[in-house]
Design a protein around this motif. Structure first.
Motif, PDB file in Angstrom:
ATOM      1  N   VAL B 375     -32.439   9.916 -33.605  1.00 51.62           N
ATOM      2  CA  VAL B 375     -31.372  10.636 -34.294  1.00 51.62           C
ATOM      3  C   VAL B 375     -31.563  10.601 -35.806  1.00 51.62           C
ATOM      4  N   ASP B 376     -32.584   9.881 -36.282  1.00 55.73           N
ATOM      5  CA  ASP B 376     -32.758   9.742 -37.732  1.00 55.73           C
ATOM      6  C   ASP B 376     -33.382  11.019 -38.296  1.00 55.73           C
ATOM      7  N   MET B 377     -32.600  11.741 -39.104  1.00 60.06           N
ATOM      8  CA  MET B 377     -33.074  13.027 -39.608  1.00 60.06           C
ATOM      9  C   MET B 377     -34.244  12.861 -40.568  1.00 60.06           C
ATOM     10  N   ARG B 378     -34.396  11.668 -41.127  1.00 60.65           N
ATOM     11  CA  ARG B 378     -35.533  11.457 -42.035  1.00 60.65           C
ATOM     12  C   ARG B 378     -36.856  11.500 -41.278  1.00 60.65           C
ATOM     13  N   ARG B 379     -36.790  11.326 -39.959  1.00 59.64           N
ATOM     14  CA  ARG B 379     -38.029  11.401 -39.178  1.00 59.64           C
ATOM     15  C   ARG B 379     -38.168  12.733 -38.462  1.00 59.64           C
ATOM     16  N   PHE B 380     -37.399  13.743 -38.855  1.00 57.12           N
ATOM     17  CA  PHE B 380     -37.563  15.079 -38.265  1.00 57.12           C
ATOM     18  C   PHE B 380     -38.290  15.968 -39.274  1.00 57.12           C
ATOM     19  N   GLY B 381     -37.929  17.237 -39.324  1.00 56.92           N
ATOM     20  CA  GLY B 381     -38.530  18.183 -40.268  1.00 56.92           C
ATOM     21  C   GLY B 381     -39.498  19.108 -39.574  1.00 56.92           C
ATOM     22  N   ALA B 382     -39.473  20.389 -40.013  1.00 62.04           N
ATOM     23  CA  ALA B 382     -40.426  21.391 -39.545  1.00 62.04           C
ATOM     24  C   ALA B 382     -40.390  21.564 -38.034  1.00 62.04           C
ATOM     25  N   LEU B 383     -39.210  21.424 -37.448  1.00 63.84           N
ATOM     26  CA  LEU B 383     -39.139  21.604 -35.998  1.00 63.84           C
ATOM     27  C   LEU B 383     -38.919  23.070 -35.620  1.00 63.84           C
ATOM     28  N   ASP B 384     -38.716  23.937 -36.631  1.00 63.97           N
ATOM     29  CA  ASP B 384     -38.344  25.316 -36.318  1.00 63.97           C
ATOM     30  C   ASP B 384     -39.375  26.016 -35.437  1.00 63.97           C
ATOM     31  N   LYS B 385     -40.637  25.720 -35.647  1.00 66.55           N
ATOM     32  CA  LYS B 385     -41.651  26.464 -34.889  1.00 66.55           C
ATOM     33  C   LYS B 385     -41.783  25.964 -33.462  1.00 66.55           C
ATOM     34  N   PHE B 386     -41.316  24.752 -33.232  1.00 71.13           N
ATOM     35  CA  PHE B 386     -41.509  24.175 -31.905  1.00 71.13           C
ATOM     36  C   PHE B 386     -40.322  24.454 -30.991  1.00 71.13           C
ATOM     37  N   MET B 387     -39.185  24.694 -31.578  1.00 70.94           N
ATOM     38  CA  MET B 387     -37.968  24.882 -30.774  1.00 70.94           C
ATOM     39  C   MET B 387     -37.239  26.108 -31.297  1.00 70.94           C
ATOM     40  N   ARG B 388     -37.766  27.265 -30.980  1.00 67.76           N
ATOM     41  CA  ARG B 388     -37.214  28.501 -31.531  1.00 67.76           C
ATOM     42  C   ARG B 388     -35.752  28.714 -31.129  1.00 67.76           C
ATOM     43  N   VAL B 389     -35.461  28.500 -29.847  1.00 73.90           N
ATOM     44  CA  VAL B 389     -34.100  28.774 -29.376  1.00 73.90           C
ATOM     45  C   VAL B 389     -33.120  27.799 -30.024  1.00 73.90           C
ATOM     46  N   THR B 390     -33.475  26.532 -30.016  1.00 70.79           N
ATOM     47  CA  THR B 390     -32.600  25.535 -30.621  1.00 70.79           C
ATOM     48  C   THR B 390     -32.395  25.858 -32.100  1.00 70.79           C
ATOM     49  N   TRP B 391     -33.486  26.224 -32.757  1.00 70.58           N
ATOM     50  CA  TRP B 391     -33.413  26.534 -34.187  1.00 70.58           C
ATOM     51  C   TRP B 391     -32.443  27.688 -34.439  1.00 70.58           C
ATOM     52  N   LEU B 392     -32.607  28.777 -33.654  1.00 74.20           N
ATOM     53  CA  LEU B 392     -31.770  29.960 -33.878  1.00 74.20           C
ATOM     54  C   LEU B 392     -30.304  29.673 -33.533  1.00 74.20           C
ATOM     55  N   THR B 393     -30.060  28.973 -32.407  1.00 76.43           N
ATOM     56  CA  THR B 393     -28.658  28.732 -32.039  1.00 76.43           C
ATOM     57  C   THR B 393     -28.000  27.802 -33.057  1.00 76.43           C
ATOM     58  N   MET B 394     -28.763  26.806 -33.518  1.00 77.35           N
ATOM     59  CA  MET B 394     -28.157  25.924 -34.519  1.00 77.35           C
ATOM     60  C   MET B 394     -27.963  26.658 -35.834  1.00 77.35           C
ATOM     61  N   VAL B 547     -39.567  16.501 -51.241  1.00 75.17           N
ATOM     62  CA  VAL B 547     -39.993  15.188 -50.725  1.00 75.17           C
ATOM     63  C   VAL B 547     -38.773  14.479 -50.134  1.00 75.17           C
ATOM     64  N   VAL B 548     -38.832  14.236 -48.840  1.00 73.64           N
ATOM     65  CA  VAL B 548     -37.747  13.490 -48.205  1.00 73.64           C
ATOM     66  C   VAL B 548     -38.311  12.152 -47.749  1.00 73.64           C
ATOM     67  N   PRO B 549     -37.911  11.059 -48.400  1.00 71.16           N
ATOM     68  CA  PRO B 549     -38.459   9.754 -48.006  1.00 71.16           C
ATOM     69  C   PRO B 549     -38.051   9.410 -46.575  1.00 71.16           C
ATOM     70  N   VAL B 550     -38.939   8.749 -45.844  1.00 73.30           N
ATOM     71  CA  VAL B 550     -38.603   8.422 -44.456  1.00 73.30           C
ATOM     72  C   VAL B 550     -37.647   7.248 -44.381  1.00 73.30           C
ATOM     73  N   LEU B 551     -37.560   6.488 -45.475  1.00 76.03           N
ATOM     74  CA  LEU B 551     -36.540   5.440 -45.507  1.00 76.03           C
ATOM     75  C   LEU B 551     -35.510   5.833 -46.541  1.00 76.03           C
ATOM     76  N   PRO B 552     -34.228   5.539 -46.307  1.00 76.99           N
ATOM     77  CA  PRO B 552     -33.215   5.911 -47.283  1.00 76.99           C
ATOM     78  C   PRO B 552     -33.537   5.279 -48.626  1.00 76.99           C
ATOM     79  N   PRO B 553     -33.625   6.077 -49.698  1.00 70.22           N
ATOM     80  CA  PRO B 553     -33.958   5.509 -51.002  1.00 70.22           C
ATOM     81  C   PRO B 553     -32.773   4.745 -51.573  1.00 70.22           C
ATOM     82  N   ALA B 554     -33.080   3.899 -52.542  1.00 69.47           N
ATOM     83  CA  ALA B 554     -32.001   3.213 -53.256  1.00 69.47           C
ATOM     84  C   ALA B 554     -31.109   4.264 -53.897  1.00 69.47           C
ATOM     85  N   ALA B 555     -29.829   4.015 -53.907  1.00 66.75           N
ATOM     86  CA  ALA B 555     -28.944   5.066 -54.384  1.00 66.75           C
ATOM     87  C   ALA B 555     -27.833   4.469 -55.220  1.00 66.75           C
ATOM     88  N   ASP B 556     -27.114   5.353 -55.910  1.00 68.47           N
ATOM     89  CA  ASP B 556     -26.022   4.861 -56.745  1.00 68.47           C
ATOM     90  C   ASP B 556     -24.792   4.544 -55.895  1.00 68.47           C
TER      91      ASP B 556
END
Lengths: 533, 644
Positions: B375-394, B547-556
Motif C-alpha cells: 500500500v506504500d505509494m512511494r513504492r508505486f509509480g508508472a503503473l498506467d501502462k500496466f493497468m489500463r482499466v484501473t488507471w482509466l477508472t481511477m 524525484v519521489v524518495p522511496v522513504l519518507p524524507p525528513a519534513a517540517d
C-alpha cells in the motif's frame, strides 16, 4: 392492618400458597434426607424440588393474573400479597426452576457440582474414600428450597421483623451452598466464610436500623411507619439514620457499592451452578424487598434518602464497570457485571415513578433469566488436563480462547447472553436498559441516566472482549496447553443444563424482539401498586 | 411543510408493502451462510451476490412505483405491525419509503452488489470467503434497516447492526494483532457515538413519549429550543462516531486494516455516511435550533480541513483515501448543517461520493492485487501502462473528486461550496468563514488526490524487487468500470433530472438565499484553486523528472504532524486513555487494597480468621468489613448533611 394484639390468628392460605408450597416441600425434603436410603435420595429430591417450585410459580401466576388493585394484607398484616409481590414470586420461581435444572445436572460420568461430603476435610483420606464410594450430597435440594422460600417471602414482607426473618431464611442456606463446591474446595470454603461474616455484619446493620426506626415511630410495620412519617412535621434524625441502616442491609444483598466486596469472591468460590441461582434469584428478591421498603416506608422520606440512593447508584455503576474491565476470570467478570447491573437497576428504583418501577420489574426478570443461562454455560465449560480428564470449570479468560471453534453452540449461546448484558438491541437487555434509563430521564434524574448510558457503553467493551476471545483468538497452541491448565471445552451432561440454557436463551431473545406484551404486564402491575400507595 | 411529513401516510402501494423484502433477502442469506458452515463454501459467495442483486431489483421496483405517484404522495410509512405496545409507549414497526430513504437504498443495494461481485475475485484465495460474504450480506441488511426505519428505535437497531458488521469485517483478518487493535478502536468510537444516540432517544422518549419520526417531528414543532438543542447535539455526537467526524475521527484510518472491498462499501460509500443521513433526516429538529446547526457546521468545517491536511502526508494509499473520505463527509456534514437546501446537496454529494469513492477504493484494491498487497505509494509509480482499466477508472474517480466539470463531484461539491457562502440566519460572518473553508478544502483536496494519483500511476517506477504488475480479472474490473461511469456522469444526470426538486418534499421547506459572493466568482475561484493544487502535485510527483524518495524524507512540523494524523492519537491518549487507565487502576486498587492498608492496624478482631482464609484470594474479610463500615458512615453523613 393492626399489628397490635390480635385475638384470633388468621392465615390467608390461598394467598400465601406459593411460599407455603416451597417451604412445605423443603420440610419434606429434609425428611427425605433422614429416612430415604442414600441411593434413592436423588431420585426423590430432584422431582420434588422441581415440581414444588414449578407449582409455586404457577400458583403465583394464577394469583397475579387475577390480582385486583386492593392489596391483600396476609398473616396479620406482616405480608402483602399484592401484584408486585406475586410478580416477583413468579420471577423467583421461574429463575430458580431454571437454576435447579442446572444444579440437578451431572456429567455423563455421574459427577455433580458438589463435594461428595461437605464435612470432609479437603484433600483428606476420608474425602477420597467418599469420592470413591460415589456418594453425593443431596442436602443441596432442601437447602435450595429453603432459600427459595425465603426469597419469595422477602419482597412480600411488610414488617421489619418479617423482613429480617426472611432475609435470614434466604441467606443461611446460601452460605452453606457456597461452601460445597466439588472442585477447588478451599476457595469455596473461604468464599462461604467471607459471605457468612459479611452477611452477618449486614444483618446487624439492618437490625440496628430497624431498632432505630422502631424507636422513632413505635412501630415495625412499613405502612404504619409511612403514616407516622407523614404525620410528623420535621423528620427526626433517628428515623432517617435508621432508614439508611435498613437500606444498607438490603443494598448488601443486591451487591451495591460500597457493600459489594463479597460479590466477586463469593461468585468465584461458590459452585458455578449455585452462583447462577444465587446471582439471579437473590438479586430479584433483594431488589423486591428494596422496592417494597422504598415504596412503602419511604414516602415522606424521599427527599432525605434520594442523595443516598444517587450516591450508591453512581458508585455501583462506575465501580462495577471500571473494575470489570480488568478482570481475567470469567466468573469474576460476571460478578463485576452483576455489580454494574445492580447499579443500572438502582437507576430505575431511584427514578421513583411508575415507569421506574415498571422498568425495574422488567429488568429484574430479564436479567435473572439471562444470568441463569450465562452461568449454565459457564458450568459446562470444563478444563481438560493433559491426560484428557475433565476437571473443574475453566474460568480463566485464557482458557476460553477459541471456544467458538471447539464448542460453537455453547459459545454462541454465551455470546447472546453477553450481548443482552451489554444492552444490544433485539435482546431483552436492551429493552430493560431502555426502560430504566428512560424512566430516569423522564423523572428528572437525567444525570443518573447519562452516567448509566456511559457505563453501559463502557461495559459493553468487556463483554465484547469475551466474545472476541471465544471466536477470534486462536486456541492456545499445544506447547502452552501441556504446561498450563488445559483449555475449556463443553462437557457432556444429562442435558438438564442445556434445557435451562435453551429456555433462558429463548426468553432473552423473545423479550428482546417482542417485549411489548411483557412491558405492558409489568406496567399494569406497577400502576396497580401505585394506586394502592 | 413539517405537517406534510406527518400527514404523509397515504395509501400504501403494493410495491411499498413489499419493501420489507429489500431487507429480508440479504438477512436470510446471511443467516444461511453462517448456519450452513463449511457446507456452503462452494456456493456461498454466489448466494451472497444473488441476495444483494435481488435486493437491488426489489429496491428498483419500489423506487419506480414510488416515482409513478404524484410528488406529494410519494412518502409512505409502511406499517408492518406493532412492535412494542406498552401502556405508556407504543411503537409500530414500520418502514419509511420516501424520496430520501429510497435514494439511499438504491445506493446501498447497487454499489453493494457491485462490491459483492468484485469480492468474488478479490477474496478468491481466502479460506473464509463464505464467512466474508455472510458479513457483507449482514451489513447490507443492517444498513437498509437503518435508512428505511420509520422510527429512531428501528434506526438504532440498524445502527448497531452496521456497527457490528463493521467490527466483524475490520477484524476479519483477526489473526493479525494490529487489525484486532483497529477493530477495537472502531468499536470504542462507535460506542461513544451510540451513547449520543441513546441520550437523544431518551430525551425524545421522556419529552415526547414517542420515537417514531412522524411523532417526534410533530412534537418538535412545539418543544422548547433548549430540549431541541440538547437532542440535536446528542444526535450530532452519534453522527460523529459513525461518520468519523471530529473529534471521533481517529478510527477510520485504522479501519483500513480490513479487506479493501469493505473499505469501499462500508468505510467510503455507505456506513460512514449514516451520520449525514441522520442529521438530514432529523431536519425538523435541527430546523428549530440554530445552536445545534452551528455545531454541525463547525464539526463539518473542522473535519473537512482536518481530513484534507492529513491526506496530504499519508504514504499509505488506503489511509490517504480514508482521510479523503473523512474530509468529503465533512463537506456533507457542513452542507447538512446549512439547513434544508444544504441538506439536498449533502445527499447529492453523498450519492456521487458513494460512486467515485467506491470506485477509487476498488481501484486501490486492484493496484494492491497487482503489487502483492503493498500500500506504500512511494513504492508505486508508472503503473498506467500496466493497468489500463484501473488507471482509466481511477482517473474518472480522481477527476470527480476534484470537481472538474463535467465529472460528478463538480455538480455536488460546487453546490455545497456555493451554499456555504449563503449567510444562514442572516449571519454574514458565518457565510465568509464556512464558505472560505469549503473553498480552501477543495484546493487541498485537489493537491492530495492528485498526489495520490500521480504517485501511483505516473512518474518513475519505484517498485520493490520482483513485482510483475498486471491488470485484474474482469470480475474486478467490470464493477470498477460501472462505478467509473457513475463518477463521470452521475452528477450531470442528477442535475438534469432535477434531483433537488425530487428530494425537496422529503425535507422541511427551505428558502434559497443569496450567497455573499457572485456564484460565478465562487465557481471560478474554486476551479482556480483546484487547478493550482493539481499543478503543484504534478510538478512534485507526476512528471518523469520528479524525484519521489522511496522513504519518507525528513519534513517540517506541519508535515510531521499530518503524518501522525495531526497528533489525534496522542491527544486521545493524553486526554482519554491515560486518565481512563488511571481511573481503572485507581478504582481497582481502592476496590482491592487501599482500605485493607488503612485498617491493618485495627483489624485485630478479624486477624486470626483473615490470616487463615486469605491465602487464595487477595481480599481480607476485615478490609471488606471496613469498606462496609466506611460506606455506612458515608451514607449516614450524606443523609444528615441533607437533613441539616
Amino acid at each position: 392492618m393492626s399489628v397490635l394484639a390480635a385475638p384470633e390468628i388468621h392465615i390467608e392460605w390461598s394467598a400465601l400458597a406459593p411460599v407455603l408450597i416451597v417451604l412445605g416441600a423443603a420440610v419434606v425434603a429434609t425428611l427425605v434426607e433422614a429416612f430415604v436410603p442414600r441411593q434413592a435420595r436423588r431420585l426423590v429430591q430432584v422431582p420434588l424440588a422441581l415440581l414444588s417450585v414449578a407449582a409455586a410459580g404457577l400458583v403465583a401466576l394464577q394469583l397475579a393474573l387475577t390480582a385486583s388493585s386492593s392489596t391483600t394484607a396476609a398473616a396479620q398484616g406482616n405480608l402483602a400479597v399484592d401484584p408486585m409481590a406475586l410478580y416477583l414470586q413468579l420471577a423467583i420461581a421461574a429463575c430458580s426452576l431454571l437454576g435447579l435444572l442446572v444444579i440437578a445436572d451431572r456429567t455423563v460420568q455421574g459427577e455433580d457440582a458438589f463435594a461428595p461430603q461437605a464435612s470432609a476435610v479437603p484433600a483428606s483420606e476420608y474425602e477420597e474414600q467418599v469420592r470413591r464410594a460415589g456418594w453425593t450430597q443431596t442436602d443441596v435440594f432442601p437447602l435450595v428450597l429453603f432459600a427459595v422460600g425465603g426469597m419469595m417471602l422477602f419482597p412480600a414482607a411488610t414488617d421489619l421483623i418479617t423482613l429480617f426473618v426472611s432475609l435470614e431464611v434466604l441467606s443461611l442456606p446460601l452460605y452453606l451452598l457456597t461452601g460445597m463446591a466439588r472442585h477447588r474446595r478451599l476457595l469455596s470454603q473461604e468464599a462461604s466464610l467471607k459471605y457468612f461474616l459479611l452477611g452477618a455484619l449486614a444483618s446487624a446493620f439492618f437490625l440496628f436500623g430497624a431498632a432505630w426506626v422502631y424507636g422513632a415511630t413505635g412501630t415495625l410495620n412499613l405502612y404504619v411507619i409511612q403514616i407516622s412519617v407523614s404525620s410528623v412535621t420535621g423528620l427526626s434524625p433517628i428515623l432517617v439514620v435508621g432508614a439508611v441502616l435498613i437500606l444498607v442491609g438490603l443494598l448488601f444483598k443486591v451487591g451495591a457499592v460500597p457493600f459489594h466486596a463479597w460479590t466477586p469472591d463469593v461468585y468465584q468460590g461458590a459452585p458455578t451452578v449455585v452462583t447462577g441461582f444465587m446471582a439471579a434469584c437473590t438479586k430479584i428478591a433483594a431488589f423486591g424487598a428494596l422496592l417494597r421498603v422504598i415504596y412503602a416506608m419511604v414516602p415522606g422520606l424521599e427527599w432525605s434518602l434520594e442523595p443516598v440512593l444517587w450516591t450508591v447508584a453512581i458508585l455501583t455503576m462506575v465501580v462495577g464497570t471500571v473494575v470489570g474491565l480488568v478482570q481475567k476470570d470469567v466468573k469474576r467478570l460476571l460478578a463485576y457485571s452483576a455489580i454494574a447491573h445492580a447499579g443500572f437497576i438502582l437507576v430505575g428504583v431511584t427514578a421513583y415513578s411508575l415507569e421506574g418501577l415498571s422498568g425495574s420489574l422488567f429488568y429484574l426478570f430479564t436479567y435473572g433469566i439471562s444470568t441463569v443461562g450465562a452461568f449454565g454455560v459457564l458450568s459446562l465449560v470444563r478444563e481438560v488436563d493433559s491426560d484428557g480428564h475433565m476437571r473443574g470449570e475453566a474460568t480463566g479468560l485464557d482458557q476460553w480462547r477459541g471456544l467458538g471453534r471447539r464448542s460453537p453452540l455453547l459459545a454462541g449461546c454465551f455470546a447472546i447472553f453477553l450481548l443482552s448484558f451489554a444492552g444490544i438491541p433485539l435482546t431483552s437487555g436492551f429493552v430493560a436498559k431502555f426502560a430504566v434509563f428512560g424512566a430516569a430521564f423522564g423523572s428528572g434524574a437525567a444525570a443518573l441516566g447519562i452516567v448509566g448510558l456511559a457505563c453501559s457503553a463502557a461495559a459493553a467493551f468487556f463483554y465484547a472482549r469475551v466474545i472476541q476471545v471465544m471466536f477470534f483468538d486462536s486456541p492456545p497452541d499445544e506447547e502452552v496447553r501441556l504446561t498450563t491448565v488445559g483449555p475449556g471445552i463443553g462437557v457432556r451432561t444429562l442435558g438438564f443444563t442445556q434445557i435451562a440454557i435453551a429456555v433462558s436463551l429463548a426468553l432473552t431473545l423473545v423479550l428482546g424482539i417482542v417485549p411489548g406484551w411483557f412491558l405492558s404486564f409489568t406496567e399494569e402491575l406497577s400502576s396497580l401498586l401505585m394506586l394502592t400507595r | 411543510m413539517t405537517e406534510n411529513l406527518v400527514l404523509a401516510a397515504a395509501e400504501v402501494t403494493p410495491a411499498a408493502s413489499a419493501a420489507w423484502l429489500v431487507i429480508a433477502i440479504p438477512l436470510v442469506s446471511a443467516g444461511i451462510l453462517l448456519l450452513a458452515g463449511r457446507l456452503a463454501d462452494k456456493w456461498g459467495h454466489l448466494l451472497g451476490v444473488a441476495a444483494s442483486a435481488a435486493s437491488c431489483v426489489v429496491a428498483c421496483w419500489v423506487f419506480f412505483a414510488m416515482l409513478a405517484q404524484p410528488a406529494a404522495e410519494r412518502a409512505q410509512d409502511v406499517v408492518l405491525g406493532t412492535w412494542i405496545a406498552g401502556g405508556s409507549f407504543t411503537l409500530d414497526l414500520g418502514l419509511q419509503i420516501d424520496q430520501l430513504s429510497m435514494a439511499f437504498v438504491l445506493l446501498v443495494t447497487f454499489v453493494g452488489t457491485l462490491i459483492h461481485i468484485y469480492s468474488i475475485a478479490y477474496m478468491e484465495h481466502d479460506p473464509d470467503r463464505r464467512r466474508f460474504f455472510a458479513y457483507l450480506n449482514l451489513f447490507v441488511a443492517a444498513m437498509l434497516t437503518l435508512v428505511m426505519a420509520d422510527s429512531y428505535l428501528v434506526l438504532f437497531v440498524g445502527w448497531e447492526g452496521v456497527g457490528l458488521a463493521s467490527y466483524l469485517l475490520i477484524g476479519f483478518w483477526n489473526y493479525r494483532t494490529e487489525y484486532a487493535v483497529a477493530a477495537k478502536k472502531a468499536f470504542i468510537a462507535n460506542r461513544v457515538g451510540d451513547v449520543g444516540m441513546l441520550i437523544a432517544m431518551m430525551i425524545m422518549f421522556s419529552q415526547f413519549h414517542t420515537l417514531s419520526f412522524s411523532g417526534v417531528f410533530a412534537a418538535a414543532a412545539h418543544a422548547s429550543p433548549a430540549t431541541l438543542t440538547l437532542i440535536g447535539l446528542a444526535l450530532l455526537l452519534a453522527a460523529c462516531g459513525k461518520s468519523a467526524q471530529f473529534p471521533l475521527q481517529s478510527w477510520l484510518g485504522d479501519a483500513m486494516a480490513g479487506p479493501t472491498p469493505v473499505s469501499a462499501l462500508i468505510h467510503a460509500a455507505t456506513m460512514v455516511t449514516a451520520g449525514v443521513y441522520l442529521v438530514v433526516r432529523s431536519g425538523p429538529i435541527f430546523e428549530h435550533t440554530a445552536n445545534a446547526r452551528l455545531a454541525v457546521l463547525i464539526v463539518g468545517a473542522i473535519t473537512l480541513l482536518y481530513g484534507a491536511i492529513v491526506g496530504c502526508a499519508k504514504d499509505d494509499m488506503k489511509k490517504a483515501l480514508a482521510a479523503s473520505t473523512m474530509s468529503q463527509i465533512g463537506y456533507m456534514m457542513l452542507a447538512a448543517g446549512l439547513g434544508p437546501v444544504g441538506g439536498i446537496f449533502a445527499i447529492m454529494h453523498l450519492l456521487t461520493h458513494g460512486f467515485f469513492k467506491a470506485g477509487l477504493f476498488l481501484g486501490a484494491g486492484s493496484v494492491m492485487h497487482a503489487m502483492s498487497d503493498q500500500v506504500d505509494m512511494r513504492r508505486f509509480g508508472a503503473l498506467d501502462k500496466f493497468m489500463r482499466v484501473t488507471w482509466l477508472t481511477m482517473m474518472a474517480g480522481w477527476l470527480a473528486i476534484l470537481g472538474i466539470p463535467p465529472f460528478a463531484g463538480f455538480f455536488s461539491k460546487d453546490k455545497i461550496i456555493e451554499q456555504a457562502f449563503v449567510p444562514p440566519d442572516g449571519q454574514p460572518w458565518q457565510a465568509w468563514v464556512f464558505g472560505l473553508v469549503a473553498m480552501l478544502g477543495a484546493g487541498i483536496t485537489a493537491f492530495y488526490m492528485s498526489r495520490l494519483f500521480f504517485m501511483v500511476f505516473q512518474g518513475k517506477a519505484r517498485w520493490t524487487d520482483g513485482q510483475h504488475p498486471h491488470e485484474s480479472p474482469p470480475l474486478m474490473t467490470v464493477p470498477m468500470i460501472i462505478l467509473s461511469l457513475g463518477s463521470i456522469g452521475l452528477g450531470l444526470v442528477l442535475t438534469l433530472v432535477k434531483f433537488d426538486e425530487y428530494l425537496a418534499p422529503a425535507l422541511v421547506e427551505g428558502h434559497h438565499g443569496e450567497p455573499v459572493l457572485n456564484q460565478y466568482v465562487i465557481m471560478g475561484s474554486t476551479l482556480a484553486l483546484v487547478v493550482i493544487g493539481a499543478w503543484i502535485a504534478w510538478v512534485k510527483f507526476g512528471t518523469k523528472t520528479a524525484v519521489v524518495p522511496v522513504l519518507p524524507p525528513a519534513a517540517d512540523g506541519l508535515v510531521r504532524a499530518a503524518r501522525a494524523d495531526l497528533y489525534q492519537d496522542t491527544l486521545n491518549n493524553a486526554l482519554l486513555v491515560v486518565p481512563g487507565q488511571a481511573l481503572v487502576r485507581g478504582t481497582t486498587e481502592v476496590d482491592e487494597k487501599v482500605v485493607d492498608g488503612a485498617v491493618r492496624g485495627i483489624g485485630a478482631l478479624f486477624q486470626s480468621i483473615g490470616s487463615v482464609v486469605s491465602r487464595l484470594q487477595n481480599g481480607y474479610v476485615r478490609s471488606y468489613a471496613a469498606t462496609m463500615l466506611a460506606g455506612v458512615i458515608l451514607l449516614v453523613a450524606i443523609v444528615l448533611a441533607v437533613q441539616g
